[in-house]
Scaffold this motif. Structure first.
Motif, PDB file in Angstrom:
ATOM      1  N   UNK A 226       0.756  -1.229  -0.026  1.00 40.18           N
ATOM      2  CA  UNK A 226       0.151   0.001   0.155  1.00 40.18           C
ATOM      3  C   UNK A 226       0.896   0.972  -0.199  1.00 40.18           C
ATOM      4  N   UNK A 227       0.864   2.233   1.143  1.00 42.90           N
ATOM      5  CA  UNK A 227       1.523   3.373   1.283  1.00 42.90           C
ATOM      6  C   UNK A 227       2.850   2.759   2.071  1.00 42.90           C
ATOM      7  N   UNK A 228       4.073   3.145   1.233  1.00 48.02           N
ATOM      8  CA  UNK A 228       5.496   2.758   1.897  1.00 48.02           C
ATOM      9  C   UNK A 228       5.747   3.480   3.062  1.00 48.02           C
ATOM     10  N   UNK A 229       5.479   4.865   3.226  1.00 50.01           N
ATOM     11  CA  UNK A 229       5.814   5.676   4.285  1.00 50.01           C
ATOM     12  C   UNK A 229       5.036   5.223   5.350  1.00 50.01           C
ATOM     13  N   UNK A 230       5.611   5.511   6.680  1.00 54.14           N
ATOM     14  CA  UNK A 230       4.797   5.023   7.740  1.00 54.14           C
ATOM     15  C   UNK A 230       3.404   5.727   8.016  1.00 54.14           C
ATOM     16  N   UNK A 231       2.518   4.833   8.283  1.00 53.60           N
ATOM     17  CA  UNK A 231       1.059   5.432   8.430  1.00 53.60           C
ATOM     18  C   UNK A 231       0.290   4.387   9.241  1.00 53.60           C
ATOM     19  N   UNK A 232      -0.825   4.778   9.583  1.00 56.55           N
ATOM     20  CA  UNK A 232      -1.733   4.045  10.113  1.00 56.55           C
ATOM     21  C   UNK A 232      -3.023   3.712   9.160  1.00 56.55           C
ATOM     22  N   UNK A 233      -2.868   3.779   7.968  1.00 57.05           N
ATOM     23  CA  UNK A 233      -3.964   3.597   7.033  1.00 57.05           C
ATOM     24  C   UNK A 233      -4.017   2.122   6.501  1.00 57.05           C
ATOM     25  N   UNK A 234      -4.940   1.534   6.126  1.00 58.50           N
ATOM     26  CA  UNK A 234      -5.164  -0.128   5.902  1.00 58.50           C
ATOM     27  C   UNK A 234      -5.355   0.062   4.301  1.00 58.50           C
ATOM     28  N   UNK A 235      -4.197   0.404   3.689  1.00 60.36           N
ATOM     29  CA  UNK A 235      -4.050   0.230   2.163  1.00 60.36           C
ATOM     30  C   UNK A 235      -3.469  -0.984   1.585  1.00 60.36           C
ATOM     31  N   UNK A 236      -3.040  -2.052   2.451  1.00 65.65           N
ATOM     32  CA  UNK A 236      -2.553  -3.168   1.770  1.00 65.65           C
ATOM     33  C   UNK A 236      -3.380  -3.907   1.292  1.00 65.65           C
ATOM     34  N   UNK A 237      -2.873  -4.730   0.365  1.00 67.12           N
ATOM     35  CA  UNK A 237      -3.912  -5.826  -0.412  1.00 67.12           C
ATOM     36  C   UNK A 237      -2.978  -6.914  -0.792  1.00 67.12           C
ATOM     37  N   UNK A 238      -3.738  -8.202  -0.890  1.00 65.76           N
ATOM     38  CA  UNK A 238      -3.173  -9.480  -1.420  1.00 65.76           C
ATOM     39  C   UNK A 238      -3.755  -9.443  -2.994  1.00 65.76           C
ATOM     40  N   UNK A 239      -2.815  -9.602  -3.899  1.00 66.56           N
ATOM     41  CA  UNK A 239      -3.242  -9.732  -5.325  1.00 66.56           C
ATOM     42  C   UNK A 239      -2.835 -11.118  -5.818  1.00 66.56           C
ATOM     43  N   UNK A 240      -3.708 -11.707  -6.664  1.00 63.32           N
ATOM     44  CA  UNK A 240      -3.429 -12.917  -7.518  1.00 63.32           C
ATOM     45  C   UNK A 240      -2.740 -12.771  -8.644  1.00 63.32           C
ATOM     46  N   UNK A 241      -1.503 -13.616  -8.756  1.00 65.13           N
ATOM     47  CA  UNK A 241      -0.584 -13.357 -10.094  1.00 65.13           C
ATOM     48  C   UNK A 241      -1.075 -14.644 -10.818  1.00 65.13           C
TER      49      UNK A 241
END
Length: 533
Positions: free
Chosen positions: A231-246
């Motif tokens: 998600x966002x590389x910089x330190x943060x408390x946001x929940x923007x990470x995901x799991x993506x299928x390849x």
């Protein structure tokens, strides 16, 4: 736990894990390592003994609710005064003190888990007592490394190769050596947002673009994988990470734009496993986060649905291995946390979807825990722990003599004993393999926060095992061109010898060598194992 019963845990060289930026900004040096409170130095002779005593008492009351008790000896006085304590203040509800504003880089208005104290935990007078205790009793300077043997500038076992892929300012967040003769090397870059597939000649033959930086890719066979988007590389408390299928098509890889699951707090690793014996693959998730994060597993409900099962809400989950630790037929978990609370935790599977947590090792939070893996060093059938400390992207970026690679031997009954330490400033990862095929395990190490100005050879150190946990350290000036943050080991060319790949992440450092421009270095360097003559 016997070595042969370990689950086939993945080599997650790229969790960036380890990255400078994903590094903990709030692991600011709080733990026990022998009290040094009786000493004083000239700069702080005006501080009263009463204030020092009161400050010590206050730390014992207030500063061990979530981590070990702070000890002044881990940092020098200036770093406590100008770095660690101003960063710690907001976490205790102190945002300014005696005209000095304390900058907090997170979300001060955040509610719920990981939120700041709603009211100051101590008065300003008490906060000054704490400052007095640390500044008056900490050393003027930390001791130097105690390295008995110089690093040999020759690497006779390896030939250093550059890929036929080059671009400026590489920010390698993941790399992997795969058992795929078509494209054995995979590289992900946070700046280009591309994942490259390289052949045996180290030439790119395929690439794909992602919506965010990938910190891990779990390959499941030759045609399917799950990508961890931080998600966002910089330190943060946001929940923007995901799991993506390849998915691999006949001539290329593709990535699905629709996430398998989302809402993750800066995840570093997502790996497929089976935790409830229902025949459906589950996923183990490490969320490093900032003030929020945790370790969890996504229970497969079928039809593309997953239920999140939280194992720990501690931020800083960095790497986890599923394995049958107690040999009861159930998959357990070993995980490392590296944000505030630093340690290696065991999660024993109770067989009903629940787990029992046990802390195997705990480290001072200033250590900057960066990696661990399992291997049997003394051939007793028990898996030992290889651990590195050296994540130095916080408020205490001085050189630290306790950074390096450690071996903790397994004594049975969940007891691990430190049996080896080799000092390396800013050590970021160590991988144990029998690189020279002499029957024992050697160590390959990288240091992202090395003393590049005075000891650039620390960036990569090969420790050849001579027996009885005695190692010969080696490096090469050719490896000083990059700032290595990721590493993997495997047989790239199918010749039966274990090669090494290093990933470059360009970032300024106050300990850099001005004569070396990391931006010009290739994204990776390959150490081809030539084998014994």
């Amino acid at each position: 736990m016997k070595k042969e019963n370990i689950f086939k845990f993945k080599k997650t060289a790229g969790w960036f894990v380890n990255q400078l930026i994903i590094a903990s900004l709030i692991t600011i040096g709080l733990s026990v390592m022998g009290c040094n409170s009786s000493s004083r130095h000239e700069s702080y002779t005006n501080i009263s003994e009463e204030s020092i005593k009161k400050g010590k008492e206050l730390t014992e009351v207030n500063c061990q609710s979530c981590h070990q008790l702070p000890d002044p000896s881990l940092l020098n006085a200036k770093t406590w005064e100008e770095g660690a304590l101003p960063a710690m203040g907001p976490l205790m509800g102190i945002f300014n003190h005696k005209g000095q504003s304390y900058t907090y880089r997170g979300d001060a208005q955040m509610k719920g888990p990981g939120a700041l104290a709603s009211n100051p935990m101590v008065t300003h007078e008490e906060w000054q007592n704490i400052i007095d205790y640390y500044t008056a009793t900490a050393p003027e300077e930390l001791p130097r490394q105690d390295r008995a043997e110089e690093i040999d500038p020759e690497l006779p076992l390896f030939e250093i190769l550059e890929p036929k892929l080059n671009y400026r300012n590489s920010h390698t967040t993941f790399l992997k050596i795969r058992e795929d003769r078509r494209a054995p090397l995979v590289i992900s870059d946070a700046t280009t947002l591309k994942t490259y597939f390289l052949n045996n000649q180290l030439a790119p033959i395929d690439s794909l673009t992602t919506i965010g930086p990938l910190t891990n890719i779990d390959f499941m066979g030759q045609s399917e994988a799950l990508a961890c988007n931080v998600g966002i590389l910089m330190p943060n408390n946001q929940a923007h990470g995901t799991a993506l299928r390849m998915m691999r098509k006949p001539d290329r890889w593709e990535i699905d734009s629709i996430s398998v699951f989302s809402g993750l707090h800066r995840p570093l690793q997502i790996s497929q496993t089976e935790l409830n014996d229902d025949g459906k693959p589950d996923y183990l998730v490490c969320e490093f986060g900032y003030m929020r994060g945790g370790l969890s597993w996504m229970e497969n409900q079928g039809r593309g649905r997953y239920e999140k099962r939280v194992l720990s809400t501690l931020p800083g989950a960095r790497i986890a291995y599923p394995l049958d630790y107690n040999e009861d037929g159930q998959m357990d978990i070993l995980a490392m946390f590296a944000q505030g609370v630093e340690g290696i935790f065991l999660y024993l599977n109770n067989g009903n979807g629940s787990f029992t947590e046990k802390r195997l090792l705990e480290f001072p939070s200033v250590y900057g825990s960066s990696y661990f893996e399992l291997a049997d060093f003394n051939k007793d059938g028990l898996l030992d722990i290889i651990y590195t400390s050296g994540d130095n992207a916080d408020y205490t970026t001085i050189l630290k003599p306790y950074h390096g690679v450690y071996i903790y031997l397994n004594k049975g009954k969940d007891k691990f004993e430190q049996s080896f330490f080799y000092p390396i400033h800013g050590c970021y990862k160590a991988m144990a393999r029998d690189f020279d095929k002499d029957g024992d395990l050697d160590l390959a190490t990288i240091a992202h926060y090395a003393d590049f100005a005075s000891q650039p050879e620390e960036g990569f150190v090969y420790l050849e095992n001579k027996g009885d946990l005695q190692f010969d350290p080696m490096s090469s000036p050719k490896l000083e061109v990059g700032r290595w943050i990721t590493m993997d080991a495997g047989d790239m060319d199918g010749d039966g010898w274990t090669d090494i790949v290093l990933g470059n992440f360009v970032q300024p450092s106050e300990f850099s060598n001005p004569e070396i421009d990391w931006a010009e270095a290739p994204p990776v360097l390959v150490l081809k194992n030539k084998g014994n003559p």
